[in-house]
Enzyme design. Sequence first.
Site, PDB file in Angstrom:
ATOM      1  N   GLU A  82      -3.168   8.046  -5.318  1.00  0.00           N
ATOM      2  CA  GLU A  82      -3.298   7.408  -6.639  1.00  0.00           C
ATOM      3  C   GLU A  82      -4.464   8.037  -7.386  1.00  0.00           C
ATOM      4  OE1 GLU A  82      -3.548   3.144  -6.093  1.00  0.00           O
ATOM      5  OE2 GLU A  82      -1.651   3.065  -5.042  1.00  0.00           O
TER       6      GLU A  82
ATOM      7  N   HIS B 247      -0.396   0.447  -9.818  1.00  0.00           N
ATOM      8  CA  HIS B 247      -1.217  -0.437  -8.965  1.00  0.00           C
ATOM      9  C   HIS B 247      -1.728  -1.653  -9.765  1.00  0.00           C
ATOM     10  CE1 HIS B 247      -3.839  -0.413  -5.091  1.00  0.00           C
ATOM     11  NE2 HIS B 247      -3.636  -1.647  -5.499  1.00  0.00           N
TER      12      HIS B 247
ATOM     13  N   ARG C 191       0.824  -1.210   0.000  1.00  0.00           N
ATOM     14  CA  ARG C 191       0.000   0.000   0.000  1.00  0.00           C
ATOM     15  C   ARG C 191       0.851   1.249   0.000  1.00  0.00           C
ATOM     16  NH1 ARG C 191      -3.274  -2.076  -1.788  1.00  0.00           N
ATOM     17  NH2 ARG C 191      -5.479  -2.253  -1.323  1.00  0.00           N
TER      18      ARG C 191
HETATM   19  N1  LIG Z   1      -0.714  -4.150  -5.150  1.00  0.00           N
HETATM   20  C1  LIG Z   1      -1.842  -4.803  -5.164  1.00  0.00           C
HETATM   21  O1  LIG Z   1      -2.569  -4.762  -6.137  1.00  0.00           O
HETATM   22  C2  LIG Z   1      -2.244  -5.618  -3.990  1.00  0.00           C
HETATM   23  C3  LIG Z   1      -1.899  -5.230  -2.722  1.00  0.00           C
HETATM   24  N2  LIG Z   1      -2.295  -5.962  -1.638  1.00  0.00           N
HETATM   25  C4  LIG Z   1      -1.857  -5.513  -0.312  1.00  0.00           C
HETATM   26  O2  LIG Z   1      -1.109  -6.538   0.297  1.00  0.00           O
HETATM   27  C5  LIG Z   1      -1.406  -6.579   1.671  1.00  0.00           C
HETATM   28  C6  LIG Z   1      -1.113  -7.963   2.235  1.00  0.00           C
HETATM   29  O3  LIG Z   1      -2.031  -8.903   1.711  1.00  0.00           O
HETATM   30  P1  LIG Z   1      -2.137 -10.403   2.291  1.00  0.00           P
HETATM   31  O4  LIG Z   1      -0.800 -11.035   2.317  1.00  0.00           O
HETATM   32  O5  LIG Z   1      -3.210 -11.055   1.515  1.00  0.00           O
HETATM   33  O6  LIG Z   1      -2.622 -10.104   3.764  1.00  0.00           O
HETATM   34  P2  LIG Z   1      -2.487 -11.038   5.037  1.00  0.00           P
HETATM   35  O7  LIG Z   1      -3.454 -10.530   6.023  1.00  0.00           O
HETATM   36  O8  LIG Z   1      -2.529 -12.475   4.653  1.00  0.00           O
HETATM   37  O9  LIG Z   1      -1.005 -10.717   5.554  1.00  0.00           O
HETATM   38  C7  LIG Z   1      -0.633  -9.510   6.126  1.00  0.00           C
HETATM   39  C8  LIG Z   1       0.455  -9.798   7.151  1.00  0.00           C
HETATM   40  O10 LIG Z   1       0.928  -8.558   7.667  1.00  0.00           O
HETATM   41  C9  LIG Z   1       1.202  -8.744   9.042  1.00  0.00           C
HETATM   42  N3  LIG Z   1       1.212  -7.450   9.711  1.00  0.00           N
HETATM   43  C10 LIG Z   1       0.161  -6.681  10.090  1.00  0.00           C
HETATM   44  N4  LIG Z   1       0.584  -5.570  10.680  1.00  0.00           N
HETATM   45  C11 LIG Z   1       1.943  -5.622  10.677  1.00  0.00           C
HETATM   46  C12 LIG Z   1       2.950  -4.750  11.151  1.00  0.00           C
HETATM   47  N5  LIG Z   1       2.645  -3.605  11.762  1.00  0.00           N
HETATM   48  N6  LIG Z   1       4.235  -5.119  10.969  1.00  0.00           N
HETATM   49  C13 LIG Z   1       4.552  -6.273  10.351  1.00  0.00           C
HETATM   50  N7  LIG Z   1       3.640  -7.152   9.893  1.00  0.00           N
HETATM   51  C14 LIG Z   1       2.348  -6.817  10.056  1.00  0.00           C
HETATM   52  C15 LIG Z   1       0.112  -9.668   9.520  1.00  0.00           C
HETATM   53  O11 LIG Z   1       0.496 -10.348  10.690  1.00  0.00           O
HETATM   54  C16 LIG Z   1      -0.043 -10.617   8.346  1.00  0.00           C
HETATM   55  O12 LIG Z   1       0.730 -11.781   8.514  1.00  0.00           O
HETATM   56  C17 LIG Z   1      -2.880  -6.180   1.728  1.00  0.00           C
HETATM   57  O13 LIG Z   1      -3.204  -5.603   2.963  1.00  0.00           O
HETATM   58  C18 LIG Z   1      -3.013  -5.199   0.608  1.00  0.00           C
HETATM   59  O14 LIG Z   1      -2.876  -3.889   1.105  1.00  0.00           O
HETATM   60  C19 LIG Z   1      -3.039  -7.102  -1.785  1.00  0.00           C
HETATM   61  C20 LIG Z   1      -3.402  -7.533  -3.033  1.00  0.00           C
HETATM   62  C21 LIG Z   1      -3.047  -6.817  -4.230  1.00  0.00           C
HETATM   63  O1  LIG Z   2      -6.528  -6.286  -3.392  1.00  0.00           O
HETATM   64  C1  LIG Z   2      -5.870  -5.293  -3.076  1.00  0.00           C
HETATM   65  O2  LIG Z   2      -5.611  -4.975  -1.918  1.00  0.00           O
HETATM   66  C2  LIG Z   2      -5.372  -4.418  -4.153  1.00  0.00           C
HETATM   67  O3  LIG Z   2      -4.632  -3.520  -3.861  1.00  0.00           O
HETATM   68  C3  LIG Z   2      -5.853  -4.599  -5.513  1.00  0.00           C
HETATM   69  O4  LIG Z   2      -6.357  -3.366  -5.946  1.00  0.00           O
HETATM   70  P1  LIG Z   2      -7.292  -3.260  -7.231  1.00  0.00           P
HETATM   71  O5  LIG Z   2      -8.482  -4.132  -6.967  1.00  0.00           O
HETATM   72  O6  LIG Z   2      -6.496  -3.779  -8.376  1.00  0.00           O
HETATM   73  O7  LIG Z   2      -7.653  -1.836  -7.353  1.00  0.00           O
END
Ligand SMILES: NC(=O)C1=CN([C@@H]2O[C@H](COP(=O)(O)OP(=O)(O)OC[C@H]3O[C@@H](n4cnc5c(N)ncnc54)[C@H](O)[C@@H]3O)[C@@H](O)[C@H]2O)C=CC1
Ligand SMILES: O=C(O)C(=O)COP(=O)(O)O
Length: 526
Positions: free
Chosen positions: A259, A278, A230
């Site tokens: 963004e 993104h 993020r």
């Molecule tokens: N660029 C994109 O399009 C995408 C971005 N994302 C981002 O990726 C992030 C992670 O996704 P997932 O792995 O599915 O989530 P998840 O919930 O499986 O993993 C997140 C991890 O972060 C850890 N965490 C929480 N707070 C923390 C802190 N202060 N310090 C260190 N670790 C901490 C949690 O313990 C957890 O293990 C989402 O929150 C989302 O913002 C997700 C999908 C697509």
């Molecule tokens: O799933 C997330 O957290 C993402 O950041 C994906 O974002 P988007 O649905 O591609 O706008």
Amino acid sequence: MSKVLVSDPIDQAGIDILSQVATVDVKTGLKSAELIEIIGDYDALMIRSGTRVTEEIIEAGTQLKIIGRAGVGVDNVDVPAATRKGIVVVNSPEGNTIAAAEHALAMMLSLSRHIPDANASVKRGEWDRKTFVGAEVYKKTIGIVGLGKIGSHVAAVAKAMGMKLLAYDPFISNERAEQIGCQLVDLDLLMQQADYITLHIPKTPETTHLINAKTLAKMKPTARIINCARGGIIDEAALAAAIKEGKIAGAALDVFESEPLGESDLRSLGKEAILTPHLGASTTEAQVNVAIDVAEQIRDVLLGLPARSAVNIPGLGPDVLEELKPYMQLAETLGNLVGQLAGGRVETLTVRLQGELATNKSQPLVVASLKGLLHQALRERVNYVNANIEAKERGIRVIETRDASVRDYAGSLRLEATGTLGTHSVTGALLGEKEIHLTDVDGFPINVPPSKHMVFTLHRDMPGIIGKLGSLLGSFNVNIASMQVGRKIVRGDAVMALSIDDPLPDGILAEITKVQGIRDAYTVTL
Ligand SMILES: NC(=O)C1=CN([C@@H]2O[C@H](COP(=O)(O)OP(=O)(O)OC[C@H]3O[C@@H](n4cnc5c(N)ncnc54)[C@H](O)[C@@H]3O)[C@@H](O)[C@H]2O)C=CC1
Ligand SMILES: O=C(O)C(=O)COP(=O)(O)O
């Protein structure tokens, strides 16, 4: 028919599912004011990261029942505001895991081999093999911040590429990290030792600017950082300065504080920086996954069913939901029943989870009991999301107790409500896995399935009383479907539970209490 507004581009597979139960309007690129103007017409809102769902929008969404985020991060939704209004917020926790992990890995390799700039130079007609000499990731150290779903997949692939794995995640156990092949370290050590740092944490107040001038200063000058999580987790100004000043070797960013990315120092950086708009979740596969996952949940909620990935219903994950589903209905029915028996204002609700329900996992049954209790006052305005808040606001004290030793049924629930008019209790269990049975009312054992309209009496167990009540109800044309008496001792106090075909007409309850031997009578509609 329900109405769903889709305000960001989502795959057609999702629209098709929504269209089974609702009229679907796709209106992307709306300004906040435009959204506020129209949101009042909709029962559901489906979004991606492009729509910021503020408290103002939620307030204007007077019909909203659910906000569905076709992706993972819900930092663009004011979840507390939605919770206060009883709006379910759902996401797709796994639909784009692989897509996001692969994007981070692609960023790492692109950074180390300068793929984007090398490609651009060849397309300009150049053949420069000196500028783009890269570095191998083999035997290098990757530092994964956030070892959740995406972080773990990145770890698995990085391991297969021969990298050494460090991770920082205060919420993950050493055992879990070891399983993944990662060494858990604190953030300082990770920043100091890693050659590649990749972020996979949610954006929260704690993670905002987690990576700043101070933390960046700890990195090796040869190290690179990747953010596909993020915008705002890294302080962008500090990052641009660190790269410009050669304090670190580079960065790859998929997400930005604001963004679309506007004017920014990041855009003037050379091959040390790779920026993508993104795109982490933007694969065909992920978009089909998240659209189906979230559309199914919106459909279910609009049909009155629970959602499997609600982020604001604590403890109600898909596995728990599957196990507890039949008991949730039991808890609601008992809550509704005991609330009506108690009448007046309820001050304390005690929920006792009995037998196999006496575990931590059954906690959602307490919320379901509360939902049932508040049904008379709030009708459909109360749901699993806001039941706790509504109870708190009404000053209802909720006590949860457990007794694994009660084994009359595999699992049973006992609810006791104390209010301004006294205390009442009901116990219930499931027969044949699904059929709800009342097994006790006010301490008297009975065994009846609850029906829509019921009458309960507290009376003296004596000859003729059942006949008198039967003829009294008959004289008012009330048809009795079933009747059962529960007593502890012969000719002592007893409870009668009657199922009747229609609501009890006004005024008859008072007539019932005039029958000799009947002390109290209650009518309930479930
Ligand atoms: N660029 C994109 O399009 C995408 C971005 N994302 C981002 O990726 C992030 C992670 O996704 P997932 O792995 O599915 O989530 P998840 O919930 O499986 O993993 C997140 C991890 O972060 C850890 N965490 C929480 N707070 C923390 C802190 N202060 N310090 C260190 N670790 C901490 C949690 O313990 C957890 O293990 C989402 O929150 C989302 O913002 C997700 C999908 C697509
Ligand atoms: O799933 C997330 O957290 C993402 O950041 C994906 O974002 P988007 O649905 O591609 O706008």
